[in-house]
Design a protein around this motif. Sequence first.
Motif, short mmCIF file in Angstrom:
data_model
loop_
_atom_site.label_atom_id
_atom_site.label_comp_id
_atom_site.label_asym_id
_atom_site.label_seq_id
_atom_site.Cartn_x
_atom_site.Cartn_y
_atom_site.Cartn_z
N ALA A 80 0.87 -1.18 0.00
CA ALA A 80 0.00 0.00 0.00
C ALA A 80 0.90 1.23 0.00
CB ALA A 80 -0.92 0.00 1.21
N ASP A 81 0.40 2.32 -0.57
CA ASP A 81 1.23 3.53 -0.69
C ASP A 81 1.14 4.43 0.53
OD1 ASP A 81 2.25 3.16 -3.41
OD2 ASP A 81 0.16 3.39 -4.02
N GLY A 82 -0.03 4.47 1.16
CA GLY A 82 -0.17 5.36 2.29
C GLY A 82 -1.46 5.15 3.05
N MET A 83 -1.54 5.82 4.19
CA MET A 83 -2.75 5.82 5.01
C MET A 83 -2.81 7.14 5.76
SD MET A 83 -1.94 3.67 8.44
CE MET A 83 -0.30 3.44 9.13
N ALA A 84 -4.02 7.53 6.10
CA ALA A 84 -4.22 8.75 6.90
C ALA A 84 -4.89 8.38 8.21
CB ALA A 84 -5.08 9.74 6.12
N ALA A 85 -4.47 7.24 8.78
CA ALA A 85 -5.25 6.63 9.87
C ALA A 85 -4.42 6.10 11.02
CB ALA A 85 -6.08 5.48 9.28
N ALA A 86 -3.24 6.68 11.27
CA ALA A 86 -2.39 6.20 12.36
C ALA A 86 -2.65 7.01 13.63
CB ALA A 86 -0.92 6.32 11.96
N TRP A 87 -3.24 6.38 14.63
CA TRP A 87 -3.58 7.06 15.88
C TRP A 87 -2.39 6.95 16.84
CZ3 TRP A 87 -8.68 8.73 17.81
CH2 TRP A 87 -9.63 8.87 16.77
N LEU A 88 -1.79 8.11 17.14
CA LEU A 88 -0.58 8.14 17.95
C LEU A 88 -0.68 9.25 19.01
CD1 LEU A 88 1.99 7.79 15.01
CD2 LEU A 88 1.36 6.02 16.66
N PRO A 89 0.04 9.12 20.13
CA PRO A 89 1.10 8.14 20.37
C PRO A 89 0.67 6.84 21.06
CG PRO A 89 1.10 9.79 22.10
CD PRO A 89 0.01 10.19 21.15
N SER A 90 -0.59 6.73 21.48
CA SER A 90 -0.97 5.59 22.31
C SER A 90 -1.65 4.45 21.57
CB SER A 90 -1.88 6.06 23.46
OG SER A 90 -1.22 7.03 24.27
N THR A 91 -2.74 4.75 20.85
CA THR A 91 -3.60 3.71 20.31
C THR A 91 -2.85 2.75 19.39
OG1 THR A 91 -5.51 5.19 20.45
CG2 THR A 91 -5.73 3.25 19.04
N HIS A 92 -2.00 3.26 18.52
CA HIS A 92 -1.25 2.42 17.58
C HIS A 92 0.23 2.31 17.96
CE1 HIS A 92 -4.38 2.92 14.09
NE2 HIS A 92 -4.75 2.03 14.99
N ALA A 93 0.53 2.50 19.24
CA ALA A 93 1.93 2.48 19.69
C ALA A 93 2.62 1.17 19.34
CB ALA A 93 2.00 2.74 21.18
N SER A 94 1.92 0.04 19.51
CA SER A 94 2.55 -1.26 19.26
C SER A 94 2.87 -1.44 17.77
CB SER A 94 1.63 -2.40 19.73
OG SER A 94 0.40 -2.39 19.03
N TYR A 95 2.01 -0.90 16.90
CA TYR A 95 2.27 -0.99 15.46
C TYR A 95 3.42 -0.09 15.05
CZ TYR A 95 -2.32 -3.25 15.48
OH TYR A 95 -3.38 -4.09 15.73
N LEU A 96 3.50 1.08 15.66
CA LEU A 96 4.61 1.99 15.36
C LEU A 96 5.93 1.35 15.76
CD1 LEU A 96 5.55 4.78 14.40
CD2 LEU A 96 5.28 5.58 16.77
N GLU A 97 5.94 0.70 16.91
CA GLU A 97 7.16 0.04 17.37
C GLU A 97 7.57 -1.08 16.42
OE1 GLU A 97 8.90 -2.29 21.33
OE2 GLU A 97 6.87 -1.46 21.34
N LYS A 98 6.58 -1.80 15.91
CA LYS A 98 6.88 -2.95 15.04
C LYS A 98 7.25 -2.54 13.62
CE LYS A 98 4.95 -7.42 13.60
NZ LYS A 98 3.79 -8.36 13.75
N TYR A 99 6.56 -1.54 13.08
CA TYR A 99 6.72 -1.21 11.66
C TYR A 99 7.34 0.16 11.40
CZ TYR A 99 3.40 -5.09 11.05
OH TYR A 99 2.76 -6.31 11.09
N GLY A 100 7.53 0.95 12.44
CA GLY A 100 7.95 2.34 12.26
C GLY A 100 9.20 2.54 11.44
N GLN A 101 10.19 1.65 11.58
CA GLN A 101 11.45 1.82 10.87
C GLN A 101 11.31 1.61 9.36
OE1 GLN A 101 14.15 -1.05 12.49
NE2 GLN A 101 13.02 -2.82 11.72
N ASP A 102 10.21 0.99 8.94
CA ASP A 102 10.00 0.71 7.52
C ASP A 102 8.95 1.63 6.89
OD1 ASP A 102 11.82 -1.50 7.53
OD2 ASP A 102 10.27 -2.69 8.53
N ILE A 103 8.56 2.68 7.62
CA ILE A 103 7.49 3.58 7.18
C ILE A 103 7.96 5.01 7.35
CG2 ILE A 103 5.19 4.44 7.82
CD1 ILE A 103 4.36 1.64 8.50
N GLU A 104 7.46 5.90 6.48
CA GLU A 104 7.75 7.33 6.65
C GLU A 104 6.54 8.03 7.26
OE1 GLU A 104 9.25 11.31 4.24
OE2 GLU A 104 9.15 9.38 3.19
N ASP A 105 6.77 8.68 8.38
CA ASP A 105 5.72 9.40 9.09
C ASP A 105 5.68 10.84 8.59
OD1 ASP A 105 3.99 10.60 10.86
OD2 ASP A 105 5.03 9.98 12.68
N LEU A 106 4.57 11.25 7.97
CA LEU A 106 4.44 12.61 7.45
C LEU A 106 3.85 13.57 8.48
CD1 LEU A 106 3.23 11.98 3.78
CD2 LEU A 106 5.55 12.18 4.69
#
Length: 290
Positions: A80-106
């Motif tokens: 997938a190219d992108g999403m506008a649906a990352a709830w941070l810093p708490s709700t999606h914290a576990s996903y950010l920790e797992k995938y954050g290094q492979d994603i660009e946060d705008l």
Amino acid sequence: MKKKSWGILMLILLTAVAAGCSSSSSKANQTVKLAYVAWDSEIASTNVVKEVLESKLGATVEMLQVDAGPMWAGIADGSADGMAAAWLPSTHASYLEKYGQDIEDLGANLEGTKTGLAVPSYMNVSSIEDLKNAGVAKSLNNQIIGIEPGAGIMTASQKAIDAYGLSDYTLLESSSAAMAQELQKAYTDNKPIVVTGWTPHWMFANMDLKYLDDPKGVYGGAEQIHTMVRKGLKEDMPDVYRFLDQFQWTPEDMEQVMVEIQGGKSPEDAAKDWVSEHEDQVNTWLAGIK
């Protein structure tokens, strides 16, 4: 000699036109894959993003409705190219920790979100701790109405059950739509109910609801919704990247779209109407794009 010069000039012009057509065609033929979860808030934002990409940038948009985990994984692996649906810093914290290094946060596209347990304002409870009361628990059938099992708010709600000693409660898995339907039904009948809630959401615009206080801070404080894109998007689709980087709106903006959808409009029509009625705001998202 004049004929030769004229021929060379025509060749240059035709080459320039062909290059321009090729560039325009290339841009118009771009397919952008947007991942999203079927939450009312993300249905609203993703459809608005889709409308702008298609109507203003000439792109073709493919929408990929998935659970939260696959949404993050899809951006990380490039499916997938992108999403506008990352709830941070708490709700999606576990996903950010797992995938954050492979994603660009705008960065944040919306500020001032909140999650927690919500109840109708007519209920005589004010804190999650009040749910331990035997009478309150009985009136609720010892149930908390939840949404999709992969959602971050469900993980937080299970932690809340443990933290507040609510072991007699069952956190029911369903969907955001089913949760909202149960809430609307109970609200209409003036019956007690507790749900996993978040704002922005049309249910807070249409019903008098309140969050239960969370003295242990299980749900965290105010959050943001971030736009995430796959690595390499900036090089592959610079205009798409620039728009997604500049996309930003308010909870009130989002609620306008959600309320229209709840009122019977299709998500596509609600997004189209909002974009057409907010031309100046949309133009700020497109600044610098030729």
